[in-house]
Design a protein around this motif. Structure first.
Motif, PDB file in Angstrom:
ATOM      1  N   ASN A   1      -1.133  -2.248  -4.418  1.00 23.01           N
ATOM      2  CA  ASN A   1      -0.645  -3.295  -5.158  1.00 23.01           C
ATOM      3  C   ASN A   1      -1.586  -4.317  -5.795  1.00 23.01           C
ATOM      4  O   ASN A   1      -2.435  -4.610  -4.750  1.00 23.01           O
ATOM      5  CB  ASN A   1       0.579  -3.860  -4.695  1.00 23.01           C
ATOM      6  CG  ASN A   1       1.088  -5.149  -5.503  1.00 23.01           C
ATOM      7  OD1 ASN A   1       0.553  -6.173  -5.340  1.00 23.01           O
ATOM      8  ND2 ASN A   1       1.931  -5.032  -6.312  1.00 23.01           N
ATOM      9  N   ARG A   2      -1.765  -4.546  -7.044  1.00 25.11           N
ATOM     10  CA  ARG A   2      -2.753  -5.232  -7.566  1.00 25.11           C
ATOM     11  C   ARG A   2      -2.762  -6.735  -6.852  1.00 25.11           C
ATOM     12  O   ARG A   2      -3.791  -7.199  -6.788  1.00 25.11           O
ATOM     13  CB  ARG A   2      -2.906  -5.321  -9.078  1.00 25.11           C
ATOM     14  CG  ARG A   2      -3.139  -4.056  -9.778  1.00 25.11           C
ATOM     15  CD  ARG A   2      -3.379  -4.135 -11.213  1.00 25.11           C
ATOM     16  NE  ARG A   2      -3.983  -2.844 -11.469  1.00 25.11           N
ATOM     17  CZ  ARG A   2      -5.260  -2.672 -11.513  1.00 25.11           C
ATOM     18  NH1 ARG A   2      -6.127  -3.708 -11.550  1.00 25.11           N
ATOM     19  NH2 ARG A   2      -5.881  -1.709 -11.993  1.00 25.11           N
ATOM     20  N   ALA A   3      -1.540  -7.271  -6.614  1.00 27.53           N
ATOM     21  CA  ALA A   3      -1.610  -8.615  -6.257  1.00 27.53           C
ATOM     22  C   ALA A   3      -1.629  -8.604  -4.559  1.00 27.53           C
ATOM     23  O   ALA A   3      -2.833  -9.564  -4.118  1.00 27.53           O
ATOM     24  CB  ALA A   3      -0.231  -9.364  -6.268  1.00 27.53           C
ATOM     25  N   SER A   4      -1.415  -7.679  -4.039  1.00 27.78           N
ATOM     26  CA  SER A   4      -1.709  -7.547  -2.519  1.00 27.78           C
ATOM     27  C   SER A   4      -3.221  -7.517  -2.422  1.00 27.78           C
ATOM     28  O   SER A   4      -3.905  -8.041  -1.407  1.00 27.78           O
ATOM     29  CB  SER A   4      -0.868  -6.456  -2.040  1.00 27.78           C
ATOM     30  OG  SER A   4       0.309  -6.480  -1.976  1.00 27.78           O
ATOM     31  N   HIS A   5      -3.755  -6.532  -3.221  1.00 21.56           N
ATOM     32  CA  HIS A   5      -5.279  -6.333  -3.206  1.00 21.56           C
ATOM     33  C   HIS A   5      -6.083  -7.787  -3.393  1.00 21.56           C
ATOM     34  O   HIS A   5      -7.171  -7.787  -2.506  1.00 21.56           O
ATOM     35  CB  HIS A   5      -5.779  -5.521  -4.484  1.00 21.56           C
ATOM     36  CG  HIS A   5      -7.003  -4.919  -4.638  1.00 21.56           C
ATOM     37  ND1 HIS A   5      -8.113  -5.653  -4.917  1.00 21.56           N
ATOM     38  CD2 HIS A   5      -7.601  -3.698  -3.781  1.00 21.56           C
ATOM     39  CE1 HIS A   5      -9.122  -4.643  -4.956  1.00 21.56           C
ATOM     40  NE2 HIS A   5      -8.918  -3.813  -4.039  1.00 21.56           N
TER      41      HIS A   5
ATOM     42  N   ASN B   1       0.590   0.899 -12.651  1.00 23.46           N
ATOM     43  CA  ASN B   1      -0.816   0.188 -12.884  1.00 23.46           C
ATOM     44  C   ASN B   1      -1.095  -0.333 -11.350  1.00 23.46           C
ATOM     45  O   ASN B   1      -0.419  -1.323 -10.885  1.00 23.46           O
ATOM     46  CB  ASN B   1      -0.669  -0.980 -13.828  1.00 23.46           C
ATOM     47  CG  ASN B   1      -1.529  -1.986 -13.795  1.00 23.46           C
ATOM     48  OD1 ASN B   1      -2.873  -1.335 -13.300  1.00 23.46           O
ATOM     49  ND2 ASN B   1      -1.513  -2.981 -14.587  1.00 23.46           N
ATOM     50  N   VAL B   2      -1.734   0.433 -10.328  1.00 25.05           N
ATOM     51  CA  VAL B   2      -1.930   0.266  -9.080  1.00 25.05           C
ATOM     52  C   VAL B   2      -3.790   0.477  -8.883  1.00 25.05           C
ATOM     53  O   VAL B   2      -4.286   1.124  -9.777  1.00 25.05           O
ATOM     54  CB  VAL B   2      -1.270   0.798  -8.257  1.00 25.05           C
ATOM     55  CG1 VAL B   2       0.167   0.551  -8.265  1.00 25.05           C
ATOM     56  CG2 VAL B   2      -1.351   2.413  -8.282  1.00 25.05           C
TER      57      VAL B   2
ATOM     58  N   VAL C   1       0.856  -1.197  -0.089  1.00 29.45           N
ATOM     59  CA  VAL C   1       0.006   0.108   0.017  1.00 29.45           C
ATOM     60  C   VAL C   1       0.685   1.172  -0.048  1.00 29.45           C
ATOM     61  O   VAL C   1       2.077   0.892   0.570  1.00 29.45           O
ATOM     62  CB  VAL C   1      -0.809   0.010   1.173  1.00 29.45           C
ATOM     63  CG1 VAL C   1      -1.781   1.177   1.431  1.00 29.45           C
ATOM     64  CG2 VAL C   1      -1.857  -1.238   1.229  1.00 29.45           C
ATOM     65  N   GLY C   2       0.479   2.268  -0.580  1.00 22.35           N
ATOM     66  CA  GLY C   2       1.286   3.605  -0.324  1.00 22.35           C
ATOM     67  C   GLY C   2       0.257   4.655  -0.228  1.00 22.35           C
ATOM     68  O   GLY C   2      -0.995   4.824  -0.551  1.00 22.35           O
ATOM     69  N   ILE C   3       0.926   5.693   0.291  1.00 21.36           N
ATOM     70  CA  ILE C   3      -0.027   6.933   0.211  1.00 21.36           C
ATOM     71  C   ILE C   3       1.034   8.210  -0.448  1.00 21.36           C
ATOM     72  O   ILE C   3       2.093   8.381  -0.329  1.00 21.36           O
ATOM     73  CB  ILE C   3      -0.081   7.614   1.529  1.00 21.36           C
ATOM     74  CG1 ILE C   3      -0.956   6.562   2.482  1.00 21.36           C
ATOM     75  CG2 ILE C   3      -0.756   9.088   1.857  1.00 21.36           C
ATOM     76  CD1 ILE C   3      -1.418   7.106   3.826  1.00 21.36           C
ATOM     77  N   VAL C   4       0.256   8.847  -1.426  1.00 21.03           N
ATOM     78  CA  VAL C   4       1.140   9.633  -2.477  1.00 21.03           C
ATOM     79  C   VAL C   4       0.192  10.449  -3.177  1.00 21.03           C
ATOM     80  O   VAL C   4      -1.019  10.595  -3.139  1.00 21.03           O
ATOM     81  CB  VAL C   4       1.561   8.688  -3.507  1.00 21.03           C
ATOM     82  CG1 VAL C   4       0.873   7.997  -4.318  1.00 21.03           C
ATOM     83  CG2 VAL C   4       2.806   9.507  -4.282  1.00 21.03           C
ATOM     84  N   GLY C   5       0.907  11.721  -3.596  1.00 19.26           N
ATOM     85  CA  GLY C   5      -0.171  12.807  -4.332  1.00 19.26           C
ATOM     86  C   GLY C   5      -0.522  12.007  -5.673  1.00 19.26           C
ATOM     87  O   GLY C   5       0.335  11.458  -6.499  1.00 19.26           O
TER      88      GLY C   5
END
Ligand code: PRP
Length: 246
Positions: free
Chosen positions: A217-221, A111-112, A97-101
Motif C-alpha cells: 500500500n502506498r501510504a503504508s510504504h 495503484n500499489v 502488504v499483499g502477495i498476489v499473482g
C-alpha cells in the motif's frame, strides 16, 4: 489521499487493539497502529506464500488448518482473500502488504507498489482458441467474441492491436466458452497447458507472463517504511536461499 489515510489509521488504531489490549505506537507520527497486515491470495499461491512466512519464523498452522480469514501471528496479521481481491485490500489500506499473482494485479489496475517478484506461481496469460484458428488470420475476423475472467487485460490486448472484440466476462472454466460457441477465443492463464489440451484448444498468442509478487500500500510504504523494508529484505532473503538450494 490524506483523508483516506487518516480514516484508515483511525479505524485500525481504534478498533483493532492487540488481544492483550496493548497498542503499538508508530514511530514519529504519534498515531497508534497495530500489526502489519498481510493479505494472502487463496488457491495455488497460498501454500508457497505460507512457506515464506514459516521460514521467517511465523506460526502459520492456524491459516493452514482453519477456515479463518483473519489470523494473527506474532507481529503480523494475515488476511486470506480471493486472488482478485488481494490488490483491492492493499490499495484501500485494509492490508499493508499483499502477495498476489501479477495476473490478478494487472487485471485489478490498482495503484500499489510492487517491490518484489517471488519466483513462484509462474503462469502465462494467453489468447487461445480452436486449432482451426491457428492458421486463420483470427486477427482479421470481424465480430470476435472473447471470453475471459480478465476483461480489463483482454480489452487492453485487443485495443492495443486496433482490434474490436466483444469481451464476455466469465468467472471460471473459461475453456468451456469456445466449445459451446459462446465465444471464438478465450484469454486465460495457462500453467501446465493441460486444461487447454484436454478441451481441444490451442494457444494463439501470449499476452504476458505472470508470477507471484509482493505488493505494498502506498501510504503504508511511507508510514511503516522500516517495517516494510525489513519484511521485503527478509522475504528476498528466503527467496535467495531457496534459489541457492535449487
Ligand atoms: C486456471 C485457468 C485454467 C487452468 C490452467 O483455472 O483458468 O483453466 O487453471 O491450468 P493448466 O494450464 O495447468 O491446465 P483454475 O484452476 O484456477 O479454475 P477456474 O477455471 O475455475 O478459474
Amino acid at each position: 489521499m490524506t483523508l483516506t489515510l487518516t480514516l484508515s489509521l483511525k479505524r485500525r488504531g481504534n478498533k483493532l487493539p492487540r488481544p492483550n489490549g496493548e497498542r503499538v505506537g508508530v514511530r514519529g507520527i504519534g498515531v497508534e497502529m497495530n500489526e502489519l497486515t498481510i493479505a494472502l491470495a487463496k488457491g495455488r499461491l497460498l501454500a508457497p506464500s505460507l512457506e515464506i512466512f514459516e521460514a521467517l519464523g511465523y506460526d502459520v498452522r492456524e491459516v493452514r488448518a482453519s477456515r479463518k480469514l483473519v489470523v494473527e501471528s506474532g507481529d503480523v496479521r494475515f488476511l486470506i482473500a480471493k486472488p482478485m481481491d488481494v490488490p483491492i485490500y492493499v490499495e484501500h489500506g485494509a492490508a499493508d502488504v499483499g502477495i498476489v499473482g501479477q495476473d490478478a494485479l494487472r487485471e485489478s489496475g490498482v495503484n500499489v507498489y510492487e517491490p518484489l517478484v517471488l519466483g513462484y506461481g509462474a503462469c502465462r496469460l494467453v489468447v487461445a482458441g480452436k486449432p482451426a484458428l491457428r492458421d486463420a488470420e483470427w486477427r482479421l475476423l470481424a465480430g470476435l467474441r472473447v471470453a475471459s475472467k480478465y476483461p480489463r487485460c483482454t480489452q487492453k490486448y485487443f485495443s492495443a492491436r486496433g482490434l474490436s472484440a466483444e469481451v464476455i466476462t466469465l468467472y471460471g472454466s473459461i475453456e468451456l466458452a469456445p466449445m459451446v460457441h459462446l465465444a471464438d477465443l478465450i484469454v486465460d492463464v495457462v500453467d501446465t497447458g493441460r486444461t487447454l489440451r484436454e478441451n481441444g484448444l490451442v494457444e494463439l498468442d501470449e499476452v504476458f507472463k505472470s508470477q507471484a509478487a509482493l505488493i505494498v500500500n502506498r501510504a503504508s510504504h511511507t508510514l511503516r517504511a522500516s517495517e516494510i523494508r525489513g519484511l521485503v529484505e527478509k522475504i528476498n532473503g528466503t527467496q535467495t536461499n531457496a534459489d541457492e538450494r535449487r
